[in-house]
Design a protein around this motif. Structure first.
Motif, PDB file in Angstrom:
ATOM      1  N   MET A   1       0.697  -1.322   0.070  1.00 17.32           N
ATOM      2  CA  MET A   1      -0.053  -0.017   0.059  1.00 17.32           C
ATOM      3  C   MET A   1       0.881   1.184  -0.059  1.00 17.32           C
ATOM      4  N   VAL A   2       0.562   2.134  -0.941  1.00 14.96           N
ATOM      5  CA  VAL A   2       1.432   3.421  -1.064  1.00 14.96           C
ATOM      6  C   VAL A   2       0.838   4.371  -0.341  1.00 14.96           C
ATOM      7  N   VAL A   3       1.547   5.070   0.428  1.00 15.72           N
ATOM      8  CA  VAL A   3       1.061   6.164   1.562  1.00 15.72           C
ATOM      9  C   VAL A   3       1.520   7.554   0.850  1.00 15.72           C
ATOM     10  N   SER A   4       0.787   8.548   0.763  1.00 17.51           N
ATOM     11  CA  SER A   4       1.226   9.670   0.164  1.00 17.51           C
ATOM     12  C   SER A   4       2.088  10.573   1.296  1.00 17.51           C
ATOM     13  N   LYS A   5       3.014  11.291   0.844  1.00 15.60           N
ATOM     14  CA  LYS A   5       3.705  12.442   1.413  1.00 15.60           C
ATOM     15  C   LYS A   5       2.957  13.012   2.563  1.00 15.60           C
ATOM     16  N   SER A   6       1.831  13.541   2.033  1.00 20.70           N
ATOM     17  CA  SER A   6       0.913  14.401   2.797  1.00 20.70           C
ATOM     18  C   SER A   6       0.464  13.706   4.204  1.00 20.70           C
ATOM     19  N   VAL A   7       0.077  12.368   4.043  1.00 21.53           N
ATOM     20  CA  VAL A   7      -0.327  11.641   5.057  1.00 21.53           C
ATOM     21  C   VAL A   7       0.495  11.357   5.952  1.00 21.53           C
ATOM     22  N   ILE A   8       1.859  10.879   5.504  1.00 19.15           N
ATOM     23  CA  ILE A   8       3.247  10.850   6.334  1.00 19.15           C
ATOM     24  C   ILE A   8       3.352  11.904   7.048  1.00 19.15           C
ATOM     25  N   LEU A   9       3.514  13.121   6.562  1.00 18.47           N
ATOM     26  CA  LEU A   9       3.748  14.359   7.362  1.00 18.47           C
ATOM     27  C   LEU A   9       2.612  14.601   8.593  1.00 18.47           C
ATOM     28  N   ASP A  10       1.564  14.441   8.024  1.00 20.66           N
ATOM     29  CA  ASP A  10       0.363  14.387   9.154  1.00 20.66           C
ATOM     30  C   ASP A  10       0.597  13.470  10.306  1.00 20.66           C
ATOM     31  N   ARG A  11       0.975  12.294  10.270  1.00 23.01           N
ATOM     32  CA  ARG A  11       1.191  11.500  10.896  1.00 23.01           C
ATOM     33  C   ARG A  11       2.154  11.843  11.820  1.00 23.01           C
ATOM     34  N   LEU A  12       3.155  12.173  11.287  1.00 25.65           N
ATOM     35  CA  LEU A  12       4.366  12.452  12.080  1.00 25.65           C
ATOM     36  C   LEU A  12       4.386  13.714  13.102  1.00 25.65           C
ATOM     37  N   ALA A  13       3.637  14.797  12.472  1.00 25.19           N
ATOM     38  CA  ALA A  13       3.288  16.056  12.903  1.00 25.19           C
ATOM     39  C   ALA A  13       2.481  15.602  14.141  1.00 25.19           C
ATOM     40  N   ASP A  14       1.539  14.720  13.993  1.00 19.67           N
ATOM     41  CA  ASP A  14       0.512  14.490  15.019  1.00 19.67           C
ATOM     42  C   ASP A  14       1.131  13.741  16.204  1.00 19.67           C
ATOM     43  N   CYS A  15       2.023  12.879  15.828  1.00 17.89           N
ATOM     44  CA  CYS A  15       2.872  11.973  17.128  1.00 17.89           C
ATOM     45  C   CYS A  15       3.850  12.854  17.785  1.00 17.89           C
ATOM     46  N   ILE A  16       4.511  13.823  17.114  1.00 16.49           N
ATOM     47  CA  ILE A  16       5.413  14.718  17.845  1.00 16.49           C
ATOM     48  C   ILE A  16       4.705  15.562  18.694  1.00 16.49           C
ATOM     49  N   THR A  17       3.551  16.213  18.268  1.00 15.55           N
ATOM     50  CA  THR A  17       2.940  17.322  19.129  1.00 15.55           C
ATOM     51  C   THR A  17       2.216  16.678  20.457  1.00 15.55           C
ATOM     52  N   LYS A  18       2.177  15.285  20.440  1.00 14.95           N
ATOM     53  CA  LYS A  18       1.585  14.444  21.589  1.00 14.95           C
ATOM     54  C   LYS A  18       2.716  14.642  22.715  1.00 14.95           C
ATOM     55  N   ILE A  19       4.071  14.449  22.261  1.00 16.49           N
ATOM     56  CA  ILE A  19       5.037  14.609  23.213  1.00 16.49           C
ATOM     57  C   ILE A  19       5.640  16.255  23.284  1.00 16.49           C
ATOM     58  N   THR A  20       5.666  17.023  22.531  1.00 17.68           N
ATOM     59  CA  THR A  20       5.968  18.503  22.581  1.00 17.68           C
ATOM     60  C   THR A  20       5.580  19.207  21.412  1.00 17.68           C
ATOM     61  N   PRO A  21       4.972  20.289  21.453  1.00 15.54           N
ATOM     62  CA  PRO A  21       4.675  21.155  20.422  1.00 15.54           C
ATOM     63  C   PRO A  21       5.882  22.185  19.971  1.00 15.54           C
ATOM     64  N   TYR A  22       7.015  21.884  20.618  1.00 16.97           N
ATOM     65  CA  TYR A  22       8.356  22.760  20.329  1.00 16.97           C
ATOM     66  C   TYR A  22       9.435  21.660  20.039  1.00 16.97           C
ATOM     67  N   PRO A  23       9.495  20.788  18.911  1.00 16.94           N
ATOM     68  CA  PRO A  23      10.479  19.890  18.986  1.00 16.94           C
ATOM     69  C   PRO A  23      11.817  20.490  18.565  1.00 16.94           C
ATOM     70  N   THR A  24      12.920  19.795  19.014  1.00 12.11           N
ATOM     71  CA  THR A  24      14.245  20.140  18.445  1.00 12.11           C
ATOM     72  C   THR A  24      14.716  19.922  17.289  1.00 12.11           C
ATOM     73  N   ARG A  25      15.717  20.133  16.885  1.00 15.60           N
ATOM     74  CA  ARG A  25      16.086  19.549  15.554  1.00 15.60           C
ATOM     75  C   ARG A  25      16.475  18.083  15.402  1.00 15.60           C
ATOM     76  N   ASP A  26      16.856  17.798  16.665  1.00 19.11           N
ATOM     77  CA  ASP A  26      17.189  16.514  16.910  1.00 19.11           C
ATOM     78  C   ASP A  26      15.787  15.581  16.750  1.00 19.11           C
ATOM     79  N   ASN A  27      14.676  16.247  17.215  1.00 23.09           N
ATOM     80  CA  ASN A  27      13.427  15.296  17.202  1.00 23.09           C
ATOM     81  C   ASN A  27      13.066  15.313  15.821  1.00 23.09           C
TER      82      ASN A  27
END
Length: 361
Positions: free
Chosen positions: A1-27
């Motif tokens: 199943m091919v996942v679009s880049k937009s969906v990937i970005l949304d999922r990554l951003a959603d996971c990051i914001t659950k940890i911190t809304p201000y991620p560092t460069r390493d994050n």
């Protein structure tokens, strides 16, 4: 199943914001490395491009979260209010700067736990384990009040009395930074202690830091480990030429009254010693206390180095800024001694860190 880049970005951003809304460069780099990209000749260029897009995606998320995320809301600059003081964004390595309440927890339950905790802490011998559990359960509510409302410290002490003990400050520091306060501070201090003392000797010999000479002379009278540790910490203030008169004060049982001594102290340490002070620092300390808003908020600390650690923990737990005239000393304690965000040192602290590392070699 091919996942679009937009969906990937949304999922990554959603996971990051659950940890911190201000991620560092390493994050961002770590999250970008989890994206399901195919290997190929242009793999790394695609990875970097994805990370750049993720940064923009996180910026969009922060704007959208401003209406519903408490941490983003309190850090939003108050424009149009001349007297409005913008709340600081997390700069000291806080993991849970302004956490959301645990899933399923309602305000009524949190307030009930708070009242239970307030009653138990009044007992002569409170159950420390129960207090630990109640403080953990009410952590989100407490941080919300401290950060959003910015109450005076005596108001915080009336509302959250259990917080003002060495045990709870250490536990609270762990919840905020996920580091053991005493272990990381005292361990880092011992690792750099000899390098600091050697640095002071070199600076004093050159005549650039004359105030360090009195500390080193005092140390010669009783050169034991505990005094070396005290001299290493107090010497920082002289090395940076910081004005510590409103941060570190000393008193004995036969001197001025405490109200006079603590006058003008916003936050700092009060060092109680036995004999009249004739040296740069007392060799016979019987009590160390943390002072805030000209009042003792925590005492019976066993020695000066532990007092420095508890003072740093108090600044974190009460969401205080570092005292302006000692910002470099506290920055070094945080980023070099405790190794919290060591990659974000100011130029002045980074220069001292490099010197200390050379002495260690």
């Amino acid at each position: 199943m091919v996942v679009s880049k937009s969906v990937i970005l949304d999922r990554l951003a959603d996971c990051i914001t659950k940890i911190t809304p201000y991620p560092t460069r390493d994050n961002i780099e770590s999250a970008g490395g989890q994206a399901p990209l195919r290997e190929g000749a242009r793999f790394w260029s695609r990875m970097v491009f994805l990370e750049v897009q993720l940064v923009f995606k996180m910026s969009n998320y922060q704007r959208m979260m401003a209406a519903g995320c408490p941490e983003v809301l309190v850090n939003k600059r108050k424009r149009g209010k001349r007297n409005g003081k913008p709340l600081k964004k997390s700069k000291k390595g806080e993991i849970h700067y302004l956490p959301q309440p645990p899933e399923g927890q309602i305000a009524v339950k949190a307030e009930k736990d708070h009242k239970t905790m307030a009653l138990k802490v009044q007992k002569k011998d409170p159950d420390l384990q129960v207090l630990d559990e109640l403080m953990t359960a009410t952590f989100a509510q407490q941080r919300q009040e401290i950060i959003s409302d910015e109450p005076l410290i005596f108001v915080v002490k009336d509302r959250w009395p259990a917080l003002f003990s060495e045990r709870q400050l250490i536990a609270e520091f762990w919840r905020i930074v996920t580091k053991d306060l005493l272990e990381s501070f005292l361990g880092g201090r011992d690792a750099f202690m000899l390098s600091l003392l050697q640095l002071y000797k070199t600076a004093a010999a050159s005549g650039r830091r004359l105030a360090l000479s009195s500390i080193l002379d005092c140390l010669q009278k009783e050169d034991v480990n505990q005094n070396q540790r005290t001299a290493a910490l107090l010497g920082l203030l002289c090395y940076f030429s910081d004005d510590s008169s409103n941060i570190i004060r000393k008193c004995n049982a036969h001197g001025e009254t405490l109200d006079v001594i603590m006058s003008g102290m916003e936050v700092g340490l009060l060092i109680g010693h036995e004999s009249p002070l004739q040296d740069a620092f007392p060799l016979e300390v019987f009590n160390v206390a943390v002072v805030a808003e000209e009042k003792i908020i925590l005492d019976d600390i066993r020695d000066v180095p532990t007092g420095f650690a508890v003072l740093l923990g108090t600044i974190y737990c009460l969401n205080l800024e570092y005292p302006q005239n000692m910002r470099y000393s506290f920055e070094l304690l945080q980023k070099v001694i405790m190794n919290i965000k060591p990659d974000q040192c100011s130029a002045r602290v980074q220069g001292l860190r490099n010197k200390l590392l050379r002495y260690r070699v």
